[in-house]
Design a protein around this motif. Structure first.
Motif, mmCIF file in Angstrom:
data_model
loop_
_atom_site.group_PDB
_atom_site.id
_atom_site.type_symbol
_atom_site.label_atom_id
_atom_site.label_comp_id
_atom_site.label_asym_id
_atom_site.label_seq_id
_atom_site.Cartn_x
_atom_site.Cartn_y
_atom_site.Cartn_z
ATOM 1 N N GLU A 80 1.525 -1.481 0.056
ATOM 2 C CA GLU A 80 -0.107 0.047 0.170
ATOM 3 C C GLU A 80 1.317 1.327 -0.496
ATOM 4 O O GLU A 80 1.556 1.440 0.826
ATOM 5 N N ASP A 81 1.119 2.011 -1.168
ATOM 6 C CA ASP A 81 1.819 2.841 -1.569
ATOM 7 C C ASP A 81 0.597 4.363 -1.305
ATOM 8 O O ASP A 81 -0.196 4.247 -2.161
ATOM 9 N N GLY A 82 0.410 4.860 -0.026
ATOM 10 C CA GLY A 82 -0.650 6.276 -0.545
ATOM 11 C C GLY A 82 -0.731 6.976 -1.181
ATOM 12 O O GLY A 82 -1.070 7.519 -2.211
ATOM 13 N N GLN A 83 0.954 7.676 -1.905
ATOM 14 C CA GLN A 83 1.135 8.980 -2.822
ATOM 15 C C GLN A 83 1.014 8.254 -3.860
ATOM 16 O O GLN A 83 0.597 8.893 -4.981
ATOM 17 N N GLY A 84 1.802 6.813 -4.193
ATOM 18 C CA GLY A 84 1.393 6.352 -4.857
ATOM 19 C C GLY A 84 0.123 6.164 -5.724
ATOM 20 O O GLY A 84 -0.387 6.725 -6.760
ATOM 21 N N LYS A 85 -0.652 5.772 -4.918
ATOM 22 C CA LYS A 85 -2.312 5.865 -5.452
ATOM 23 C C LYS A 85 -2.799 6.680 -5.638
ATOM 24 O O LYS A 85 -3.105 7.785 -6.630
ATOM 25 N N LEU A 86 -2.373 7.909 -4.649
ATOM 26 C CA LEU A 86 -2.838 9.264 -5.853
ATOM 27 C C LEU A 86 -2.339 9.855 -6.777
ATOM 28 O O LEU A 86 -2.643 10.781 -7.457
ATOM 29 N N ALA A 87 -0.654 9.448 -6.713
ATOM 30 C CA ALA A 87 -0.802 9.954 -7.918
ATOM 31 C C ALA A 87 -1.011 8.734 -9.347
ATOM 32 O O ALA A 87 -1.874 9.398 -10.303
ATOM 33 N N ASP A 88 -1.839 7.636 -9.019
ATOM 34 C CA ASP A 88 -2.665 6.188 -9.533
ATOM 35 C C ASP A 88 -3.812 7.350 -10.358
ATOM 36 O O ASP A 88 -4.217 7.059 -11.148
ATOM 37 N N LEU A 89 -4.481 7.846 -9.143
ATOM 38 C CA LEU A 89 -5.666 8.447 -9.330
ATOM 39 C C LEU A 89 -5.785 9.931 -10.877
ATOM 40 O O LEU A 89 -6.194 10.058 -10.826
ATOM 41 N N ARG A 90 -4.122 10.837 -10.252
ATOM 42 C CA ARG A 90 -4.046 11.657 -11.417
ATOM 43 C C ARG A 90 -4.469 11.243 -12.145
ATOM 44 O O ARG A 90 -4.461 12.058 -13.688
ATOM 45 N N ALA A 91 -3.255 9.967 -12.505
ATOM 46 C CA ALA A 91 -2.951 9.445 -14.418
ATOM 47 C C ALA A 91 -4.088 9.083 -14.657
ATOM 48 O O ALA A 91 -4.648 9.528 -15.931
ATOM 49 N N ALA A 92 -4.891 8.251 -13.940
ATOM 50 C CA ALA A 92 -6.180 7.474 -14.294
ATOM 51 C C ALA A 92 -7.431 8.993 -15.335
ATOM 52 O O ALA A 92 -8.692 9.185 -16.267
ATOM 53 N N VAL A 93 -7.338 10.582 -13.992
ATOM 54 C CA VAL A 93 -7.989 11.076 -14.431
ATOM 55 C C VAL A 93 -7.396 12.360 -16.081
ATOM 56 O O VAL A 93 -8.479 12.161 -16.643
ATOM 57 N N GLY A 94 -6.589 12.135 -15.963
ATOM 58 C CA GLY A 94 -6.135 12.680 -17.500
ATOM 59 C C GLY A 94 -6.052 11.336 -17.925
ATOM 60 O O GLY A 94 -6.316 12.336 -19.131
ATOM 61 N N VAL A 95 -6.367 10.477 -18.084
ATOM 62 C CA VAL A 95 -6.643 9.054 -19.095
ATOM 63 C C VAL A 95 -8.024 9.214 -19.786
ATOM 64 O O VAL A 95 -7.825 9.368 -21.150
ATOM 65 N N LEU A 96 -9.410 10.122 -19.126
ATOM 66 C CA LEU A 96 -10.323 9.793 -19.131
ATOM 67 C C LEU A 96 -10.614 11.234 -19.814
ATOM 68 O O LEU A 96 -11.294 10.946 -20.825
ATOM 69 N N ALA A 97 -9.612 12.433 -19.266
ATOM 70 C CA ALA A 97 -9.745 13.557 -19.924
ATOM 71 C C ALA A 97 -9.171 13.525 -21.520
ATOM 72 O O ALA A 97 -9.196 14.200 -21.634
ATOM 73 N N GLY A 98 -8.535 12.677 -21.958
ATOM 74 C CA GLY A 98 -8.144 12.412 -23.020
ATOM 75 C C GLY A 98 -8.929 11.263 -23.829
ATOM 76 O O GLY A 98 -8.064 11.215 -25.520
ATOM 77 N N ARG A 99 -9.446 10.881 -23.953
ATOM 78 C CA ARG A 99 -10.614 10.118 -24.441
ATOM 79 C C ARG A 99 -11.649 10.834 -24.936
ATOM 80 O O ARG A 99 -12.822 11.753 -24.583
ATOM 81 N N PRO A 100 -11.965 10.738 -26.257
ATOM 82 C CA PRO A 100 -13.120 11.123 -27.196
ATOM 83 C C PRO A 100 -14.509 10.939 -26.936
ATOM 84 O O PRO A 100 -15.277 11.306 -27.125
#
Length: 293
Positions: A80-100
């Motif tokens: 369990e990497d708390g700061q890493g999981k928050l980074a994962d969520l930022r990345a996931a939001v970015g993925v969604l933002a880039g989807r048509p």
């Protein structure tokens, strides 16, 4: 409800490859979207997958994925990497933002169990997140842990986790055996076919418990003033405190809602009806109101 299409995707987070599943309504036009984050040790085929499917059927694009270290994703195994999981969520939001298929200005985060706390922190620190929902959430507070245990016992517990940081222990165990999630209730879900997934493993590092006991979700409340919040919680919950759910709600300024469900156990909101459908419907209605239809 509308039919949902599914797509397996991979994406990067700080150099770690993550694996997830996109679901989107078969409507042909861009839709609001949510990323989901779930329970401690959980993987995408379990609780988050259930909610992702229901929310997609309700007209939202959804992304359920394995956080670093768990399931099919890369990273340090079962840690369990708390700061890493928050980074994962930022990345996931970015993925969604880039989807048509997604309206990039209409993205939310939904968290279940431990993910509820991560959802609050993610929404508090990422202005792209326009709404946040916690379902049976764990709104951890180190100050509350220390107050309940006594500061000396709290610091001693942290020291024990640090001393054996890299050792593994079972995530769940029968008959009150030693486990990161002790007791019969977690075992009733993770130790049985209820949680069946080829990618879930019954082990976690002892250092993960240090991460849990030092992660401050409750403290994010005041930073959510501009972010609409929905809390869905069982009136009875031995694992994720209803009192902390109430306190997060009360501390949070601005637009907020809370829904109490008559569940008997925390894990009722993982896979038991009518609780899951009630939580999913309330979440979908809230997100459509605040993200757009």
């Amino acid at each position: 409800m509308t039919a949902a299409k599914a797509e397996r995707i991979t994406f990067g987070s700080e150099g770690v490859e993550l694996v997830g599943g996109l679901r989107f309504p078969d409507t042909g036009d861009p839709r609001p979207a949510v990323v989901l984050t779930g329970p401690f040790t959980g993987v995408k085929e379990q609780v988050v997958g259930t909610y992702a499917e229901l929310l997609a059927q309700a007209g939202l694009v959804t992304l359920a994925f394995d956080h670093r270290g768990f399931g099919e994703s890369g990273g340090r195994r079962q840690h369990e990497d708390g700061q890493g999981k928050l980074a994962d969520l930022r990345a996931a939001v970015g993925v969604l933002a880039g989807r048509p298929e997604v309206r990039p200005a209409q993205i939310g985060v939904v968290g279940v169990c431990l993910g509820g706390g991560y959802a609050m922190r993610a929404a508090a620190t990422d202005s792209r997140v326009k709404a946040v929902v916690g379902i049976a959430g764990a709104y951890n507070s180190p100050a509350r842990f220390a107050q309940a245990m006594g500061i000396d016992a709290y610091r001693s517990a942290l020291g024990g986790f640090l001393d054996r940081y890299d050792e593994y222990m079972p995530a769940v165990a029968p008959d009150d055996g030693e486990a990161a999630m002790a007791g019969d209730e977690p075992y009733a879900y993770y130790g049985t076919a209820r949680s069946a997934s080829p990618y879930w493993r019954n082990e976690v590092t002892r250092g993960s418990l240090h991460s849990l006991m030092t992660f401050d979700a409750l403290g994010a409340a005041s930073l959510l003033a501009a972010t609409p919040l929905l809390i869905v919680h069982g009136r009875t919950d031995a694992y994720c405190s209803p009192e902390l759910a109430r306190e997060l709600y009360e501390r949070k300024p601005g637009d907020k809602e809370i829904l109490w469900l008559d569940a008997d156990q925390h894990i009722d909101l993982y896979d038991r009806e009518p609780h899951v459908s009630q939580a999913a419907q309330a979440t979908a209605d809230f997100l459509h109101r605040h993200l757009g239809a």
